[in-house]
Structures are given as structure tokens and as C-alpha cells.
Design a protein around this motif. Structure first.
Motif, mmCIF file in Angstrom:
data_model
loop_
_atom_site.group_PDB
_atom_site.id
_atom_site.type_symbol
_atom_site.label_atom_id
_atom_site.label_comp_id
_atom_site.label_asym_id
_atom_site.label_seq_id
_atom_site.Cartn_x
_atom_site.Cartn_y
_atom_site.Cartn_z
ATOM 1 N N ALA A 28 0.859 -1.177 0.000
ATOM 2 C CA ALA A 28 0.000 0.000 0.000
ATOM 3 C C ALA A 28 0.897 1.229 0.000
ATOM 4 C CB ALA A 28 -0.884 0.004 1.241
ATOM 5 N N LEU A 29 0.518 2.228 -0.779
ATOM 6 C CA LEU A 29 1.258 3.484 -0.853
ATOM 7 C C LEU A 29 0.422 4.601 -0.255
ATOM 8 C CD1 LEU A 29 2.550 3.247 -4.530
ATOM 9 C CD2 LEU A 29 3.823 2.710 -2.448
ATOM 10 N N ALA A 30 1.080 5.532 0.421
ATOM 11 C CA ALA A 30 0.382 6.683 0.993
ATOM 12 C C ALA A 30 1.366 7.828 1.158
ATOM 13 C CB ALA A 30 -0.227 6.333 2.351
ATOM 14 N N PHE A 31 0.858 9.041 1.039
ATOM 15 C CA PHE A 31 1.669 10.212 1.355
ATOM 16 C C PHE A 31 2.045 10.148 2.828
ATOM 17 C CE2 PHE A 31 -0.287 12.031 -2.437
ATOM 18 C CZ PHE A 31 0.715 12.841 -2.947
ATOM 19 N N PRO A 32 3.292 10.513 3.175
ATOM 20 C CA PRO A 32 3.650 10.597 4.586
ATOM 21 C C PRO A 32 2.952 11.802 5.215
ATOM 22 C CG PRO A 32 5.465 11.364 3.233
ATOM 23 C CD PRO A 32 4.414 10.845 2.299
ATOM 24 N N PRO A 33 2.757 11.799 6.533
ATOM 25 C CA PRO A 33 2.127 12.948 7.190
ATOM 26 C C PRO A 33 2.813 14.278 6.880
ATOM 27 C CG PRO A 33 2.204 11.101 8.695
ATOM 28 C CD PRO A 33 2.994 10.697 7.468
ATOM 29 N N ALA A 34 4.134 14.265 6.732
ATOM 30 C CA ALA A 34 4.868 15.506 6.436
ATOM 31 C C ALA A 34 4.459 16.120 5.101
ATOM 32 C CB ALA A 34 6.370 15.243 6.444
ATOM 33 N N LEU A 35 3.868 15.293 4.227
ATOM 34 C CA LEU A 35 3.410 15.793 2.927
ATOM 35 C C LEU A 35 1.883 15.825 2.863
ATOM 36 C CD1 LEU A 35 5.907 14.034 0.471
ATOM 37 C CD2 LEU A 35 6.002 16.367 1.370
ATOM 38 N N GLY A 36 1.245 15.809 4.035
ATOM 39 C CA GLY A 36 -0.208 15.939 4.083
ATOM 40 C C GLY A 36 -0.983 14.651 4.014
ATOM 41 N N GLY A 39 -0.061 8.541 6.099
ATOM 42 C CA GLY A 39 1.077 7.709 6.446
ATOM 43 C C GLY A 39 0.743 6.239 6.602
ATOM 44 N N GLU A 40 -0.399 5.804 6.107
ATOM 45 C CA GLU A 40 -0.825 4.420 6.298
ATOM 46 C C GLU A 40 -0.344 3.496 5.174
ATOM 47 O OE1 GLU A 40 -4.973 4.140 7.284
ATOM 48 O OE2 GLU A 40 -4.770 5.608 8.886
ATOM 49 N N GLY A 41 0.770 3.804 4.613
ATOM 50 C CA GLY A 41 1.406 2.975 3.602
ATOM 51 C C GLY A 41 2.827 3.458 3.436
ATOM 52 N N THR A 42 3.590 2.733 2.679
ATOM 53 C CA THR A 42 4.945 3.187 2.408
ATOM 54 C C THR A 42 4.884 4.279 1.336
ATOM 55 O OG1 THR A 42 7.218 2.454 2.013
ATOM 56 C CG2 THR A 42 5.511 1.468 0.631
ATOM 57 N N ASN A 43 6.027 4.829 0.992
ATOM 58 C CA ASN A 43 6.059 5.885 -0.018
ATOM 59 C C ASN A 43 7.297 5.702 -0.892
ATOM 60 O OD1 ASN A 43 8.312 7.558 1.215
ATOM 61 N ND2 ASN A 43 6.832 7.553 2.902
ATOM 62 N N PRO A 44 7.331 6.355 -2.033
ATOM 63 C CA PRO A 44 8.468 6.171 -2.948
ATOM 64 C C PRO A 44 9.823 6.496 -2.318
ATOM 65 C CG PRO A 44 6.681 7.260 -4.091
ATOM 66 C CD PRO A 44 6.298 7.202 -2.635
ATOM 67 N N GLU A 45 9.858 7.455 -1.412
ATOM 68 C CA GLU A 45 11.136 7.813 -0.784
ATOM 69 C C GLU A 45 11.649 6.671 0.089
ATOM 70 O OE1 GLU A 45 9.202 10.784 -2.626
ATOM 71 O OE2 GLU A 45 8.346 9.962 -0.775
ATOM 72 N N GLN A 46 10.752 6.010 0.814
ATOM 73 C CA GLN A 46 11.173 4.854 1.620
ATOM 74 C C GLN A 46 11.654 3.718 0.732
ATOM 75 O OE1 GLN A 46 7.506 4.292 3.804
ATOM 76 N NE2 GLN A 46 8.418 5.109 5.682
ATOM 77 N N LEU A 47 10.952 3.474 -0.354
ATOM 78 C CA LEU A 47 11.360 2.411 -1.267
ATOM 79 C C LEU A 47 12.715 2.719 -1.898
ATOM 80 C CD1 LEU A 47 7.902 1.778 -2.945
ATOM 81 C CD2 LEU A 47 9.056 0.312 -1.279
ATOM 82 N N PHE A 48 12.916 3.971 -2.291
ATOM 83 C CA PHE A 48 14.198 4.383 -2.864
ATOM 84 C C PHE A 48 15.302 4.239 -1.822
ATOM 85 C CE2 PHE A 48 17.225 7.754 -4.273
ATOM 86 C CZ PHE A 48 17.589 7.187 -5.479
ATOM 87 N N ALA A 49 15.026 4.650 -0.580
ATOM 88 C CA ALA A 49 16.020 4.540 0.491
ATOM 89 C C ALA A 49 16.420 3.079 0.717
ATOM 90 C CB ALA A 49 15.489 5.161 1.784
ATOM 91 N N ALA A 50 15.444 2.189 0.757
ATOM 92 C CA ALA A 50 15.740 0.766 0.974
ATOM 93 C C ALA A 50 16.566 0.201 -0.168
ATOM 94 C CB ALA A 50 14.440 -0.018 1.139
ATOM 95 N N GLY A 51 16.180 0.522 -1.398
ATOM 96 C CA GLY A 51 16.921 0.022 -2.548
ATOM 97 C C GLY A 51 18.331 0.562 -2.599
ATOM 98 N N TYR A 52 18.478 1.861 -2.355
ATOM 99 C CA TYR A 52 19.805 2.486 -2.401
ATOM 100 C C TYR A 52 20.689 1.907 -1.301
ATOM 101 C CZ TYR A 52 22.918 6.380 -3.856
ATOM 102 O OH TYR A 52 23.951 7.147 -4.356
ATOM 103 N N ALA A 53 20.167 1.766 -0.083
ATOM 104 C CA ALA A 53 20.961 1.224 1.025
ATOM 105 C C ALA A 53 21.445 -0.189 0.712
ATOM 106 C CB ALA A 53 20.148 1.245 2.317
#
Length: 136
Positions: A28-36, A39-53
Motif C-alpha cells: 500500500a502506498l500513501a503520502f507521509p504525514p509531512a506531505l499531508g 502515512g498508512e502505507g509506504t512511499n516512494p522515498e522509503q522504497l528508494f532509500a531501501a533500494g539504495y541502502a
């Protein structure tokens, strides 16, 4: 380039789902609270962070092999930021590389810099976004 593997995933927006062609990834994807968002799902930034790490950690392993240094106890944390950039949004990345005590100092810094040269994610982002390397 001789392609050895191609990952395929489909998404229908930041408030939706992301699914890989083999079904191993179904999120499930969702905007994080910081972007309005809620937060009830992951977001592209988290996925990118996991892949890059993960990719950078593998590149660090290769750099370690090349230098005959044991990096198996190293870990990489990627912090991916998003914010306004011109008329749209941009990304920043901080890679925090935690090295074993025996690789602290100049040798560790050299290994991290070599990993940054080898990592496909680093190659893809080079010149496009700011990537800060932090050796811890």
C-alpha cells in the motif's frame, strides 16, 4: 550493457499500491504525514532509500573484496529527503555507512568512496541529486 535482470513493478500513484510483476512486492502506498497524508502505507522515498541502502551495501562489499578488507559487518542507512525544487520537487540522499572498528579512518573513507563509484544507484543519481556520504 548486457542486462542480466530486469525488475518490473506497477504503481497507480502515491495513494494506491505498488506491485511487482512476480507478486513478491505488494505494498500500500500513501503520502507521509509531512506531505499531508495519513502515512498508512509506504512511499516512494522509503522504497528508494531501501533500494539504495541495499545496493550501496553490496557495492561496499565489492570494494572491500577489491581492497582485501572485510566489510561483512558494515551497514548502510539511506536517508532520502524530498522537497520543493523549482516548479516541482527534488530529492537529496544521505548515506550513513557504519563500519567495523578496524575499518575506521582513511581506509574506511576510501572504501566508501570506492563503493560510491561502483554502486549503480550512485551512478544513476550522480550529477542529478545531492548525495552526502557519512562514515560512522
Amino acid at each position: 550493457m548486457d542486462v542480466l535482470y530486469t525488475a518490473v513493478a506497477t504503481a497507480n500513484g502515491r495513494d494506491g499500491r505498488a506491485v511487482s510483476s512476480d507478486g513478491r512486492l505488494d505494498l500500500a502506498l500513501a503520502f507521509p504525514p509531512a506531505l499531508g497524508g495519513n502515512g498508512e502505507g509506504t512511499n516512494p522515498e522509503q522504497l528508494f532509500a531501501a533500494g539504495y541502502a541495499a545496493c550501496f551495501a553490496s557495492a561496499l562489499g565489492l570494494a572491500g573484496q577489491q581492497a582485501k578488507a572485510d566489510t561483512k559487518d558494515a551497514s548502510v542507512t539511506a536517508e532520502v529527503g524530498i522537497g520543493p525544487e523549482g516548479e516541482s520537487f527534488g530529492l537529496t540522499v544521505t548515506l550513513r555507512v557504519e563500519l567495523p572498528e578496524d575499518l575506521q579512518g582513511p581506509i574506511g573513507k576510501q572504501l566508501v568512496e570506492r563503493a560510491h563509484e561502483l554502486c549503480p544507484y550512485s551512478k544513476a543519481t550522480r550529477g542529478n541529486i545531492t548525495v552526502e556520504l557519512v562514515v560512522e
